[in-house]
Design a protein around this motif. Sequence first.
Motif, short mmCIF file in Angstrom:
data_model
loop_
_atom_site.label_atom_id
_atom_site.label_comp_id
_atom_site.label_asym_id
_atom_site.label_seq_id
_atom_site.Cartn_x
_atom_site.Cartn_y
_atom_site.Cartn_z
N LYS A 5 71.62 141.12 34.51
CA LYS A 5 71.42 139.93 35.36
C LYS A 5 72.62 139.78 36.29
O LYS A 5 73.77 139.84 35.86
N ASN A 6 72.35 139.58 37.57
CA ASN A 6 73.42 139.44 38.56
C ASN A 6 73.94 138.01 38.59
O ASN A 6 73.25 137.10 39.06
N VAL A 7 75.16 137.82 38.07
CA VAL A 7 75.75 136.49 37.99
C VAL A 7 77.02 136.44 38.83
O VAL A 7 77.89 137.31 38.72
N THR A 8 77.11 135.42 39.68
CA THR A 8 78.32 135.20 40.46
C THR A 8 79.12 134.06 39.81
O THR A 8 78.57 132.97 39.59
N VAL A 9 80.39 134.32 39.48
CA VAL A 9 81.28 133.30 38.92
C VAL A 9 82.18 132.81 40.05
O VAL A 9 82.87 133.61 40.69
N ALA A 10 82.15 131.50 40.31
CA ALA A 10 82.94 130.92 41.40
C ALA A 10 84.27 130.43 40.85
O ALA A 10 84.32 129.45 40.11
N GLY A 11 85.33 131.13 41.19
CA GLY A 11 86.68 130.67 40.85
C GLY A 11 87.29 131.38 39.67
O GLY A 11 86.68 131.49 38.61
N LEU A 12 88.50 131.89 39.87
CA LEU A 12 89.32 132.34 38.75
C LEU A 12 89.94 131.11 38.09
O LEU A 12 89.81 130.00 38.59
N GLY A 13 90.62 131.28 36.98
CA GLY A 13 91.27 130.12 36.37
C GLY A 13 90.78 129.87 34.96
O GLY A 13 90.13 130.71 34.34
N VAL A 14 91.08 128.66 34.46
CA VAL A 14 90.89 128.37 33.03
C VAL A 14 89.44 128.41 32.60
O VAL A 14 89.15 128.64 31.43
N SER A 15 88.50 128.17 33.51
CA SER A 15 87.09 128.27 33.12
C SER A 15 86.43 129.53 33.67
O SER A 15 85.58 130.12 33.01
N GLY A 16 86.84 129.97 34.86
CA GLY A 16 86.20 131.12 35.48
C GLY A 16 86.42 132.42 34.73
O GLY A 16 85.48 133.20 34.53
N THR B 246 80.10 139.23 39.28
CA THR B 246 80.99 139.25 40.44
C THR B 246 81.73 137.93 40.49
O THR B 246 81.09 136.86 40.47
N VAL B 247 83.05 137.97 40.51
CA VAL B 247 83.85 136.75 40.62
C VAL B 247 84.29 136.61 42.08
O VAL B 247 84.82 137.56 42.67
N VAL B 248 84.05 135.43 42.67
CA VAL B 248 84.55 135.15 44.02
C VAL B 248 85.61 134.07 43.93
O VAL B 248 85.52 133.16 43.11
N ASN B 249 86.63 134.19 44.78
CA ASN B 249 87.75 133.27 44.71
C ASN B 249 88.31 133.04 46.10
O ASN B 249 88.50 133.99 46.86
N ASP B 250 88.56 131.76 46.46
CA ASP B 250 89.10 131.45 47.79
C ASP B 250 90.47 132.09 48.00
O ASP B 250 90.75 132.65 49.04
N GLY B 251 91.34 131.96 46.98
CA GLY B 251 92.71 132.41 47.12
C GLY B 251 92.88 133.91 46.94
O GLY B 251 92.06 134.58 46.31
N ASP B 252 93.97 134.42 47.52
CA ASP B 252 94.31 135.83 47.37
C ASP B 252 95.84 135.94 47.29
O ASP B 252 96.48 136.42 48.22
N ASP B 253 96.40 135.46 46.18
CA ASP B 253 97.85 135.52 46.02
C ASP B 253 98.19 136.43 44.83
O ASP B 253 97.30 137.04 44.23
N ASP B 254 99.46 136.49 44.49
CA ASP B 254 99.89 137.41 43.42
C ASP B 254 99.22 137.07 42.09
O ASP B 254 98.80 137.96 41.35
N ARG B 255 99.11 135.77 41.81
CA ARG B 255 98.50 135.36 40.54
C ARG B 255 97.03 135.76 40.50
O ARG B 255 96.54 136.29 39.50
#
Length: 474
Positions: free
Chosen positions: A12-23, A38-47
């Motif tokens: 099943k193709n699932v998109t997870v919105a946001g890295l972090g404590v729940s993503g 597939t995880v999508v995330n607005d930010g693109d920093d070192d973390r």
Amino acid sequence: MGSGQVTDWQGKNVTVAGLGVSGIPAAKVLHGLGAKVTVVNDGDDDRARAQAAELEALGVTVRLGDGATLPDGTELVVTAPGWKPDKPLFEAARAAGVKIWGDVELAWRLRGPDAAPWLAVTGTNGKTTTVQMLAAILRAAGLRTAAVGNIGVSLLDAVLGDEEYDVLAVELSSYQLHWAPSLRAHSAAVLNLAPDHLDWHGSMEAYAADKGRVYEGNRVACVYNVADKATEDLVREADVEEGCRAIGFTLGTPAPSQLGVVEGILVDRAFVEDRHKNAQELAEVSDVNPPAPHNIANALAAAALARAFGVPPRAVRDGLRAFTPDAHRIAHVADVDGVAYVDDSKATNTHAAEASLAAYESIVWIAGGLAKGAEFEELVAKSAPRLRAAVLMGADRALIREALARHAPEVPVVDLDRTDTGAMLAAVQEARRLAQPGDTVLLAPACASMDMFANYNQRGDAFAAAVRELGAGA
């Protein structure tokens, strides 16, 4: 109590919105179930890159720097609770007929057939304390439980882990409830409603409606605050199971089907035989730590949910005695020269600050920070008789200063125009100068902390360190 499970996640193709404590936990769980994640995330920093590398090593696809575009073939979106409903990703999902779930909805649907029921708590303020009190009461009754949800322990971990529970004490934010359409708690409480997160929800009505979702499908009790009519209105509007009861809590004498306070005793007139004539003693006000009015209300709400689950009266008393509040929640730091210094850095909005200010008679108030669109007129007008003086700091302190000028013009105000690391010590020194023996110097900022501090914990720690410095020099 069907959980509406998706039984076959394979492929099943699932998109997870946001890295972090729940993503991240959601992505790992779904990948483990065989979904193509597939995880999508607005930010693109070192973390974010480090988090992405961890997931990619498992075989999860991660797309950084673009949280707006819906990946091709997406069949379900699972979102971090903080993502606003009007994000382009969600607009695209809705246009494509793709369902959007939060991590709470995912956890609810992944529960097994014999899963522990949920006792759920929401409200503008007091959620964490009430859920922790509830868990302490349930444990005192010998039940296997945990305080989970918005409180820090992932619901996914609680639902899918090896530990077996009899019941879960679940803290839910308005964000989480917005994305949890099929959640059906055993019993639930809305502690209070005050304007908060309106930039996210769009209006007070939408915010209240999301809070009210916690009552949907309740089986035994919808617990509301007698002093806050909006919470009772949400009960009236909820679609509950046959036989579910509306149970009020009040700091006054309880009517039938309520819990309240009579001569220093917490009493139950809801879960007793012949509630029109009888009341059951549960605990003494002195068993509540600290016994401030809003904290007694928290204890009554926790007791109501525990009693709805069949907990005996003694467990309420034993659980409340065993409970220790988290740091920075009306925490007494020290007495210096006959003045009490109290840290309520967690009072990050006006509703929480009002409750804190109501707990003391004569206050030197340290306040200010990021207002998040809040207005301070009502808070200052209600609290003015208790204020000896005010020390203001932070980005939006002028809003509080103007409210004080209008509603408490006789109260001396110190306006601290500094944001360096020594600002809190300066604020505490000014408060000491203004305070008299018997007063309380109260840090109840009514604002968020991020203009000067990493979070409210760091702000509270700075206050406590400054007070200790005063004491050392006393």
